[in-house]
Every structure is written in structure tokens, then in C-alpha cells.
Design a protein around this motif. Structure first.
Motif, PDB file in Angstrom:
ATOM      1  N   ASN A 101       0.846  -1.189   0.000  1.00  0.00           N
ATOM      2  CA  ASN A 101       0.000   0.000   0.000  1.00  0.00           C
ATOM      3  C   ASN A 101       0.883   1.242   0.000  1.00  0.00           C
ATOM      4  O   ASN A 101       1.717   1.416   0.879  1.00  0.00           O
ATOM      5  CB  ASN A 101      -0.886  -0.034   1.250  1.00  0.00           C
ATOM      6  N   ARG A 102       0.680   2.078  -0.992  1.00  0.00           N
ATOM      7  CA  ARG A 102       1.586   3.216  -1.134  1.00  0.00           C
ATOM      8  C   ARG A 102       1.241   4.384  -0.219  1.00  0.00           C
ATOM      9  O   ARG A 102       2.070   5.238   0.028  1.00  0.00           O
ATOM     10  CB  ARG A 102       1.553   3.735  -2.584  1.00  0.00           C
ATOM     11  N   THR A 103       0.014   4.448   0.260  1.00  0.00           N
ATOM     12  CA  THR A 103      -0.403   5.673   0.933  1.00  0.00           C
ATOM     13  C   THR A 103      -0.658   5.528   2.428  1.00  0.00           C
ATOM     14  O   THR A 103      -0.715   6.532   3.128  1.00  0.00           O
ATOM     15  CB  THR A 103      -1.703   6.217   0.296  1.00  0.00           C
ATOM     16  N   TYR A 130       5.944  10.857  -1.093  1.00  0.00           N
ATOM     17  CA  TYR A 130       5.505   9.468  -0.879  1.00  0.00           C
ATOM     18  C   TYR A 130       5.623   8.631  -2.146  1.00  0.00           C
ATOM     19  O   TYR A 130       5.936   7.448  -2.089  1.00  0.00           O
ATOM     20  CB  TYR A 130       4.097   9.419  -0.277  1.00  0.00           C
ATOM     21  N   GLU A 131       5.443   9.293  -3.299  1.00  0.00           N
ATOM     22  CA  GLU A 131       5.606   8.521  -4.547  1.00  0.00           C
ATOM     23  C   GLU A 131       7.053   8.108  -4.742  1.00  0.00           C
ATOM     24  O   GLU A 131       7.354   6.994  -5.156  1.00  0.00           O
ATOM     25  CB  GLU A 131       5.151   9.368  -5.737  1.00  0.00           C
ATOM     26  N   ALA A 182       7.862   5.220  -2.322  1.00  0.00           N
ATOM     27  CA  ALA A 182       7.301   3.926  -2.712  1.00  0.00           C
ATOM     28  C   ALA A 182       8.176   3.264  -3.763  1.00  0.00           C
ATOM     29  O   ALA A 182       8.273   2.040  -3.812  1.00  0.00           O
ATOM     30  CB  ALA A 182       5.892   4.126  -3.254  1.00  0.00           C
ATOM     31  N   ARG A 183       8.843   4.038  -4.585  1.00  0.00           N
ATOM     32  CA  ARG A 183       9.619   3.430  -5.654  1.00  0.00           C
ATOM     33  C   ARG A 183      11.091   3.276  -5.303  1.00  0.00           C
ATOM     34  O   ARG A 183      11.729   2.323  -5.731  1.00  0.00           O
ATOM     35  CB  ARG A 183       9.468   4.276  -6.916  1.00  0.00           C
ATOM     36  N   GLN A 234       9.980   0.898   3.563  1.00  0.00           N
ATOM     37  CA  GLN A 234       9.136   2.072   3.781  1.00  0.00           C
ATOM     38  C   GLN A 234       8.832   2.325   5.247  1.00  0.00           C
ATOM     39  O   GLN A 234       8.923   3.449   5.726  1.00  0.00           O
ATOM     40  CB  GLN A 234       7.806   1.850   3.067  1.00  0.00           C
TER      41      GLN A 234
END
Lengths: 496, 497
Positions: free
Chosen positions: B37-39, B95-96, B99-100, B105
């Protein structure tokens, strides 16, 4: 002038700022909207400037239309009335505001020809004008300097993106020289504030404050050189011919026409009005620098081939008269200096407008390449000759009024220098008349038969400027009254 | 010791950060599906930061302390809010990117929360060892965070360099603190101040040595020259969001500590350290700005430019007074907003272009005019150009420092500030004057350009964050009054009337 006119002074820089914001929100595809906004804003600035000049009452108090809003006070270094947004005009600011209003309108008109990132160009141009207007009407040292710097800031991009011939070099040289000069002003401001110890940047308070004469003698030259660099003062003028040659038409007009005056204005405001004893001490140096610049600029202009470079050096020469007039320390000479700021601003803006109108078609502006242009572009040539005659001081035109005052003032204080000043005027006549003979008359060079007369926008702009040249030349009283009254009121120790 | 105040509610903002860090770590460890989950984690971190920032407003205009170790006053509140704002901004804006580009994280966000906690403790501490613990918490969190980049081998190298040099600096600082303790007989600021005010005749030498070591140790943390060697490498190797935190939170925390230390316990011995700080301020602004002239990587450029900025801040510490402390806090606020604007814009740029070479900013004004505008405004602000935060805050900072006969140092600062304009202009020139790579030439007849396909859009999160920061930069530049008043209230704590 009522104090409500302070709102109009506020408007002089809020209108261009607002227009810049409006332009940012306008998509760049909407060309007609951009032109409409700029037309309206520049016209509004013109009208406000004329109104403010006319309504300044030279029998009234020195600063008129004063309005102040507290910005920051009683925190840190700031005491009571620490930083205020305070506007007001004296008889020196009034002609400068008028000058800016007169130059920006034609400057806007001729810029409609641009097709490359037009919107960005106008945003930066209006930011510059906001800075210029703001500096002239501001009566708070902090905002004075903030807006002074604001006027310099957009120059880099304006020249580097939209300029011609060695534009990046010219832009960088101009920018770095001007901000380097600001170092001196910065330092002097810090010293003035600390020395006054009043915790306020209010200019009228600082004018009235007493400063140690030794301190004045140390910091006056800092201000004179710092502001003088922007005013094209010899030997700190090196950015000016290169910058003018590289800048796009409207930017040259505003820069030589108005921005350089900001430098001389800074010397009067910060130098003469805050540090009068320092000014008195260094006045002979100003005279020396002024006459050297006048001669040097004129002699350099003799050698120039590029029309814009010639005008650039001619500007250095004419700004030399300004410093010469300021250095005389008598009301006539100093009035002449301020008149010369106005007269040179109008005249040089007209020069650059006309050179731009021709260069856009010919992509060439080397004088030897042209001849007989009066046959191909008679309207253009007439305006050009009018500007030239004003520049060499023909009676009845603006330059004469200004130079006459300066010469009389100089002869009173320094007769020998007065002789050199007249010699400079003769050299000016030489290079201008020689250029007219070479480029405008004689056999027509058929290489230029594709050139058309300047556009209607340019003719209209030239008419506004030429009208101003004639008005000042034929009826100088409104200017002289305002300037000389203020000078006599403000600068202690100035002889009549 | 029963009269000590053990009111734990005073520490609610710090407790929120600590608990949030624990939750993020545990959740990441036991719920591995969260990693997809990225967010969620960044969202939680932002909420924690906002909660910490908002709750700290409850102690505005109070003057209390926790067991005489941590003061809860306007000064602390100023920094709590500043750190919380920084954390929230950086996390939203990156946050983007995280995530990458980041390996773990959960740990990454936990480290950010702990770094913020450490910085808050530094700002609040009233005692040498508490301050030291706060500093170490901040440093250790960042040592880890620096080396968490997934693909970039420079990240591990930077982490190692940072931890080794940081360890030496900590040892130096600790030795210095122990010498000051030896001279004063206490670690409490109030007691040290009293002892020194009574006279330091017997302890001149150890005190002087202690001051040298403390300044060297803290000089490392704020990357003052000549203790700056780690900065460019750590900035370059660290993932961009960590670089942002390094340049904002880490620096502001150390400045807060310096202010507390030099305005309180060490003020009586001002004559012993004033010249040291003046010299370091001079070398820092000169070296930082001159070396920045030849950088080709945007992160290294910002590293050296931030070294230069530290020089200006040290100027205010050297000439410390009520006025210069409030000016310094004002400048710190403006600098944080401006600096974050650059970093968030560079992150947005990196997200799309995967490059941090300055040369790759070529033609950005054509391909993404909005980002070009943000970067230009922020860089102009950093060099102190008007209408932007940098002009106003620097103006007031320099004006406040132009006392005690330090006008000459201020003049040098203005010179350096002008030099910084040159290297910022080179970046701006690339963006505005040069054409983007692979652009068709303009139509020679009309000069018109037609290249809609080169345009790209900023992601919504980056757009929002940079817009807020850009508006903040302009707002502080035009109307700094609210920030100045907050800074003045905070500085008033240090210099009670």
C-alpha cells in the motif's frame, strides 16, 4: 494634492503587479486577452502617472499624498513604525513617475510584435515596472530597496530570453554588476539604520535624523557607487552598452529610459537626502566622475558602428550630465540633473523604439550598412531626427532645457568643467549629425528596399514620446517648479 | 527531588511522535501486506506530524518545564511546529518517490518520526545531556535513513561516511560538554549560567577547550566549515527526501540547540566564544558559496548552498541578542519553507525524469513551466531576491547582526549572497534560456514554437505541496509580520526582559 492621492501612488505599482498576476492566470493561447490586459494596464499607468504629476502642488509641503500602513513593528530590531508601507511624492519623484508612465505605454505597444512566450515577457516587464514605480513613490527605506531590487531582478530573463546579439553574455554581465553594486547599498542601509538607532526605516524620519559627519563621509560613496552603477556612472557603466545592445526593444526603452534614472534617484534619496554632509564632501568627486563620463561616453559613441551601442554610450554620456549636475550643489545645476533624467529618459526611449522598429525588419543595425533611409522610411527618419536633435540639445526640445540648467549650474561652481561640458555637447552633435548624414541621407541603398515604414503601434508610441519631448522643450515650467522647490526645501547647504 | 514537575501532558507532542514511530515500525514488521500500500504509512505519518504540530499550539505563551530537563515555552512551540510542518510537507511531497526508491518504507517513516522527535528534544532541552540525547536520536535516525535507497550504491557509501564522521563529531561534542560540566559543576543550563556569571577565573583553559569542542561538534551537525566535509557526500548519496530533512530539520534542530546554549548558560562567557563563531561564520559562508559555483549535481549544489546559508545563521548566533535571535528564527522559518520548495520541486522532477544532474533541467520552462517557476522562485529566494522570503528574512537577519561592530562581516555576507545568485542563475538559465533536449527548432519566420507533446504534468501531491510552499515563500516575502511576531515571542523566552 490630497492624501487620498496616496491610493493612486499605491496603484502605480499595484496595477502592474495585478496585471502580472492576471496574465499568469491567462492561458498563453489567448493572445487577444493578453494584449487587452496589457493595453488596459499600461494605459491606466499612463493616466495615473500624468494625474499624479499634474496634481503635485509645488507650493505645498515637500511630501504630498502621504499614506502609511504599518507592516512590522516592535519586534526584533524594529521599533515604533519599524517597517511601513508608506507612499508619498516630492517634486523629484513626480517627474520620475510621469516618465515611467510615459515610457511604459509605448513600450507595451511595441512589444505586441513579440511571438515568443509573449505572456511571460509581459509578466516580467510589468514586474519590472512595478518595481520602478514603487521605488519612486516609496517613503520607507525597506520597501524602497525591496522595490529597487525588484526592478533589477527581471532584467536577466528579459534580456537572456528575448534579447539579441550576445544576449546571454549581456544579461549575465548586467545582472551581476547590478547586484554586486547592491551589496554597497545593502551595507550602507544597514549602517544608516544602526547609526540612526531609531528602529525605523521611515524615510522622512531618517532625513531628519542627525548622522555623524565621519560616518556620512564613509557611506555616501557606497550609495553613490551602488546606485550609480545602475545609473550608468563611469567607470561602473560597463554593463550598460552591452546590456542595452542585447535587450529587446521595450526592455531597452525601459532600462535606459527609466531604470537608469532609478540609480540617480537613489543617489538623491539615500545619498543627498539622508547623508547631506557626506554628499557635500564628495560633490567634487561627482563632478569629476560626471564630466569624465560625459566626455568618455561621447567619444566612445563617435567610434560605434552598432546603432544600439552608439545609443548605449550616448546614454552613459548623458547620464554623466546628471551626476555633473548633482555635484554642482546649487539648485540650478541639480534641477538640471533631474530635468536631464526626465529628458534623457524620454529621448532614449524614443531612440530605442525606432531602432527596434527598424531592426525587427532588417536584422541589422550597423550604421555603415545604411544610407538614404529617409527615402524609404520617412516617418521613421523624422522621429529619429527629432530624438537626435533633442539629444544634442537643440533649443525648443527637452535636452536643451536640461542641459542649459546643468551648464549654468556648473559654470557657477566649476567654470573649467563647464567648458568641458559644452565641448561634450559639441561631440554629441558630431556623432549624431554624422550618423544622420550617413544613414538617412545620400544615395539609397537598394538592399533595404524591402523595408517598410514602422507600424502604427510604433508610430503611436513615437508620437507620445515625441510629444513629451516637445512639451518639456517648449513649456518646462511645470517641471522646473516642482523640482527646484523640492530641492531648495530638502537639501541643506545647497546654494540657490 | 519531589518538587520536580513530572507533568507528562507537557510532552504530548513528543509522545505522539514516539508512539507513531513505534506503530509504524511494528505495523510494517507484522503486516507485510502493508508494504504494497503506497499511501497508508505516509498518510499515518502525516497525521501524526499534524497532531504533534497542532497539540503543541496548546502550550503557546506558557512557560513550564518538565523536571527542569525540557522547557515548554514559546521557543519550544516554535520549533515543534516548524519540525512538524517540515515532516508533513516532506512526507506528502515524497511518498511517490519513497514507494519506488526506498528499501524499507516502514523503517523509513519511523526514522523520520524519530528524527523529528530528536530535534524537538534538542529545541526544548534545558540540560546538556538531554540535549545530547536529542541530538543523537536525530543523528542515528538520519544515519539509517541516508542509506535506505534501493538502487543507488552511493546511498550506502554516504550512510557509512555520515555515521563514521558523525560518531567522531558526537564524541567531540560529548567531550566538550564534559569539560563545560567540569568547569561549571552542573549540566543544567540555569546552574551553568549562574556559575559562569559569578566569574570563571579558575577554569579559563578547560572552559575554552570545552567551547572549542562544543562548537566543533555542533559545527559538524550544522555543517559549518571546516566541519562540513560529510555534507556534500551525504546530501548526494541520500535519497532526496532525506536530503530535505537533513537540510531542514537537522539544521534547524542544531540551530535551536545553539541558540539555547549560547543565549543561556554560555552567555556570561560571550567574549570567549564570540570570535570563534564569527570566524566560523566567515569561513562557512565564503567556502560554501565559492565551492557551490562548480557543482554539476543539484543535490551537491544545494548542499554547498545550504552550507553558505548556515554561515549567515551563525552570523546571528555570533552577535546574539534579543533582536538577532528573533531575526534568526524568522530567517530559519523562511529558509525552511524556501528550501523545502526547492527539494519538493526537485523530487517532482526526479519522479518524472529520474535525474538529478543540473544539466537535465535544460528547457524545463518549456516542458513543465510550473515546476520551473517554483524552482526559480525558490532559488531567487535563497539568494535573497525581493518579493520572496529570502529578501525579507535576510534583510532583517543582516540588519540585526550589523551591531557590535560586525558590519564588516555582514558586508561579506551580502557579497556571498550575491555570489550565490550567480550559481542559482546558471540553473535558472538552463531552465528558461535553453531549449529542452529533442525540441524542434522554432519556426524561423514567426519565431513560433509548437511542441505540446513535450509537456508533462506534476503529480497532484507534488503539485499541492509545492504550491503551498511557493505561496508561503511569497507570503513571507511580502508580509513576514506573523512569522516575525512568532519568532519574536519565541526569542523573548531566551532573553527575559
Amino acid at each position: 494634492m490630497s492624501s487620498n492621492d496616496g491610493y493612486l501612488m499605491l496603484a502605480t505599482f499595484l496595477v502592474p503587479l495585478g496585471a502580472a498576476v492576471l496574465l499568469m492566470l491567462t492561458p498563453s493561447r489567448e493572445r487577444s486577452a493578453i494584449i487587452a490586459i496589457t493595453a488596459l494596464a499600461s494605459f491606466a499607468m499612463f493616466v495615473i502617472a500624468v494625474y499624479l504629476f499634474v496634481s503635485y502642488d509645488f507650493n505645498g509641503p515637500q511630501f504630498q499624498g502621504v499614506k502609511a500602513w504599518t507592516w512590522m513593528e516592535n519586534a526584533g530590531v524594529l521599533g515604533e513604525r519599524g517597517i511601513q508601507l508608506k507612499v508619498g511624492m516630492d517634486g523629484i519623484a513626480a517627474p520620475m513617475v510621469l516618465l515611467t508612465g510615459i515610457v511604459i505605454m509605448p513600450g507595451t505597444w511595441v512589444s505586441w510584435k513579440l511571438h515568443h512566450r509573449t505572456k511571460d515577457f509581459f509578466i516580467l516587464l510589468f514586474l519590472l515596472v512595478a518595481g520602478v514605480f514603487g521605488t519612486f513613490v516609496m517613503l520607507d527605506l525597506f520597501f524602497f530597496f525591496l522595490l529597487y531590487e525588484t526592478a533589477v531582478l527581471p532584467m536577466y530573463l528579459l534580456i537572456a530570453v528575448w534579447g539579441s546579439t550576445r544576449k546571454e553574455y549581456g544579461a549575465m554581465k548586467l545582472m551581476m554588476m547590478l547586484v554586486a553594486a547592491s551589496i554597497l547599498i545593502f551595507t550602507a542601509i544597514f549602517a544608516i539604520f544602526t547609526e540612526a538607532g531609531l528602529g525605523t526605516f521611515d524615510l522622512p524620519t531618517l532625513f531628519a535624523a542627525e548622522f555623524d559627519p565621519r560616518m556620512q563621509k564613509i557611506f555616501f560613496p557606497m550609495i553613490a557607487i551602488g546606485c550609480g552603477t545602475l545609473g550608468g556612472m563611469f567607470p561602473f557603466h560597463a554593463w550598460s552598452p552591452d546590456g542595452h545592445a542585447a535587450a529587446p526593444t521595450a526592455v531597452s526603452m525601459l532600462h535606459a529610459g527609466v531604470l537608469m534614472k532609478l540609480g540617480a534617484f537613489g543617489i538623491i534619496r539615500l545619498g543627498f537626502q539622508i547623508l547631506p554632509e557626506g554628499a557635500e564632501f564628495w560633490a567634487p568627486a561627482l563632478v569629476l566622475v560626471g564630466i569624465t563620463a560625459a566626455l568618455y561616453g561621447a567619444i566612445s559613441a563617435l567610434r560605434q558602428v552598432d546603432l544600439k551601442l552608439m545609443t548605449g554610450f550616448s546614454s552613459v554620456s548623458h547620464m554623466g550630465y546628471v551626476f555633473l549636475g548633482l555635484g554642482t550643489l546649487n539648485v540650478i545645476g541639480m534641477t538640471g540633473a533631474v530635468l536631464q533624467m526626465f529628458a534623457h529618459g524620454i529621448m532614449t526611449a524614443l531612440f530605442f523604439l525606432l531602432i527596434g522598429g527598424m531592426y525587427d525588419q532588417a536584422h541589422n543595425r550597423d550604421i555603415p550598412n545604411f544610407s538614404g533611409m529617409a527615402k524609404q522610411m520617412p516617418v521613421w527618419a523624422i522621429f529619429f531626427i527629432l530624438a537626435g536633435l533633442a539629444s544634442l540639445g537643440l533649443p525648443g526640445l527637452s535636452g536643451f532645457v536640461a542641459e542649459l540648467h546643468i551648464f549654468v549650474g556648473v559654470f557657477r561652481s566649476y567654470p573649467v568643467v563647464g567648458g568641458l561640458a559644452v565641448l561634450t555637447a559639441a561631440i554629441t552633435a558630431t556623432y549624431l549629425l554624422r550618423m544622420f548624414a550617413a544613414a538617412f541621407f545620400g544615395d539609397f541603398n537598394p538592399r533595404w528596399s524591402h523595408l517598410r515604414e514602422i507600424t502604427w503601434a510604433e508610430r503611436a508610441g513615437a508620437t507620445v514620446l515625441a510629444g513629451s519631448i516637445l512639451t518639456l522643450g517648449l513649456w518646462p515650467a511645470p517641471w522646473v517648479d516642482r523640482i527646484s522647490t523640492t530641492l531648495a526645501q530638502t537639501i541643506p547647504g545647497v546654494a540657490l | 527531588m519531589s518538587d520536580l514537575n513530572f507533568d507528562y501532558t507537557l510532552l504530548i507532542p513528543e509522545l505522539i511522535l514516539a508512539v507513531a514511530a513505534g506503530i509504524v515500525l511494528l505495523a510494517d514488521a507484522f503486516h507485510t501486506e502493508l508494504r504494497l500500500n503506497r499511501t497508508l504509512l505516509p498518510g499515518f505519518t502525516v497525521l501524526a506530524a499534524l497532531a504533534a504540530g497542532l497539540t503543541s499550539l496548546a502550550w503557546l505563551d506558557t512557560s513550564d518545564d518538565f523536571a527542569t530537563l525540557l522547557a515548554v515555552d514559546n521557543f519550544t512551540a516554535f520549533f515543534r511546529v516548524l519540525f512538524a510542518f517540515t515532516l508533513a510537507t516532506v512526507v506528502i511531497g515524497s511518498y511517490e518517490f519513497v514507494a519506488r526508491e526506498i528499501r524499507h518504507q516502514g523503517e523509513f517513516y519511523a526514522m523520520f518520526l524519530l528524527a523529528t522527535l530528536g530535534a524537538s528534544v534538542m529545541a526544548a532541552s534545558q540540560e546538556l545531556l538531554t540535549a545530547y540525547i536529542g541530538l543523537e536520536l536525530l543523528s542515528f535516525s538520519l544515519y539509517v535513513a541516508v542509506s535506505l535507497a534501493k538502487r543507488d550504491p552511493r546511498s550506502g557509501e554516504a550512510g557509512l561516511k555520515y555515521v563514521l564522521l558523525g560518531g567522531v563529531a558526537s564524541a567531540t561534542l560529548l567531550y566538550g560538554l564534559s569539560l563545560i560540566y567540569g568547569s561549571a559543576g552542573s549540566t543544567s543550563y540555569a546552574a551553568i549560567s549562574e556559575t559562569f556569571a559569578a566569574g570563571t577565573a579558575n577554569v579559563e583553559l578547560p572552559l575554552l577547550l570545552g567551547l572549542v569542542l562544543v562548537i566543533a561538534g555542533l559545527g559538524f551537525k550544522i555543517s559549518a566549515v571546516p566541519f562540513h566535509m560529510w555534507t556534500p557526500d551525504a546530501y548526494e548519496g541520500a535519497p532526496l527526501p532525506v536530503t530535505a530533512i537533513l537540510s531542514a530539520t537537522s539544521k534547524a534542530g542544531a540551530i535551536a540547540l545553539l541558540l539555547r546554549l549560547f543565549s543561556g548558560p554560555l552567555l556570561p562567557v560571550k567574549d570567549d566564544w564570540q570570535w570563534m563563531l564569527a570566524v566560523i561564520s566567515l569561513t562557512t559562508m565564503v567556502a560554501g558559496n565559492l565551492i557551490a559555483l562548480q557543482q554539476t549535481n543539484i543535490k551537491r549544489l544545494l548542499a554547498y548552498s545550504s552550507i553558505g546559508q548556515v554561515g549567515y545563521m551563525l552570523l546571528a548566533v555570533a552577535t546574539i541578542s534579543d533582536a538577532s535571535a528573533s531575526a534568526l528564527l524568522l530567517h530559519l522559518g523562511g529558509y525552511t519553507v524556501t528550501n523545502l520548495a526547492v527539494f519538493m520541486a526537485v523530487i517532482a522532477f526526479y519522479n518524472r525524469q529520474r535525474s538529478e544532474r543540473i544539466a537535465d533541467f535544460r528547457g524545463l520552462a518549456e516542458t513543465n513551466p510550473y515546476l520551473a517557476l517554483v524552482i526559480t522562485a525558490a532559488l531567487f529566494s535563497l539568494s535573497g531576491m525581493p518579493l520572496l522570503a529570502g529578501f525579507t528574512t535576510k534583510f532583517i537577519l543582516f540588519q540585526a547582526a550589523a551591531q557590535d561592530g560586525y558590519l564588516w562581516l555582514v558586508a561579506i555576507a551580502v557579497v556571498m549572497s550575491t555570489i550565490s545568485l550567480y550559481y542559482y542563475l546558471l540553473v535558472i538559465r538552463l531552465m528558461y534560456v535553453q531549449e529542452p533536449d529533442g525540441a524542434p527548432a522554432p519556426d524561423p519566420q514567426t519565431g513560433r514554437l509548437d511542441r505540446p507533446n513535450l509537456r508533462w504534468r506534476t503529480s497532484p501531491a507534488s503539485y499541492a505541496v509545492t504550491a503551498v510552499l511557493l505561496l508561503g515563500t511569497i507570503a513571507i516575502g511580502l508580509y513576514a509580520t506573523p512569522l516575525l511576531e512568532a519568532a519574536d515571542d519565541a526569542a523573548a523566552v531566551l532573553f527575559p526582559a
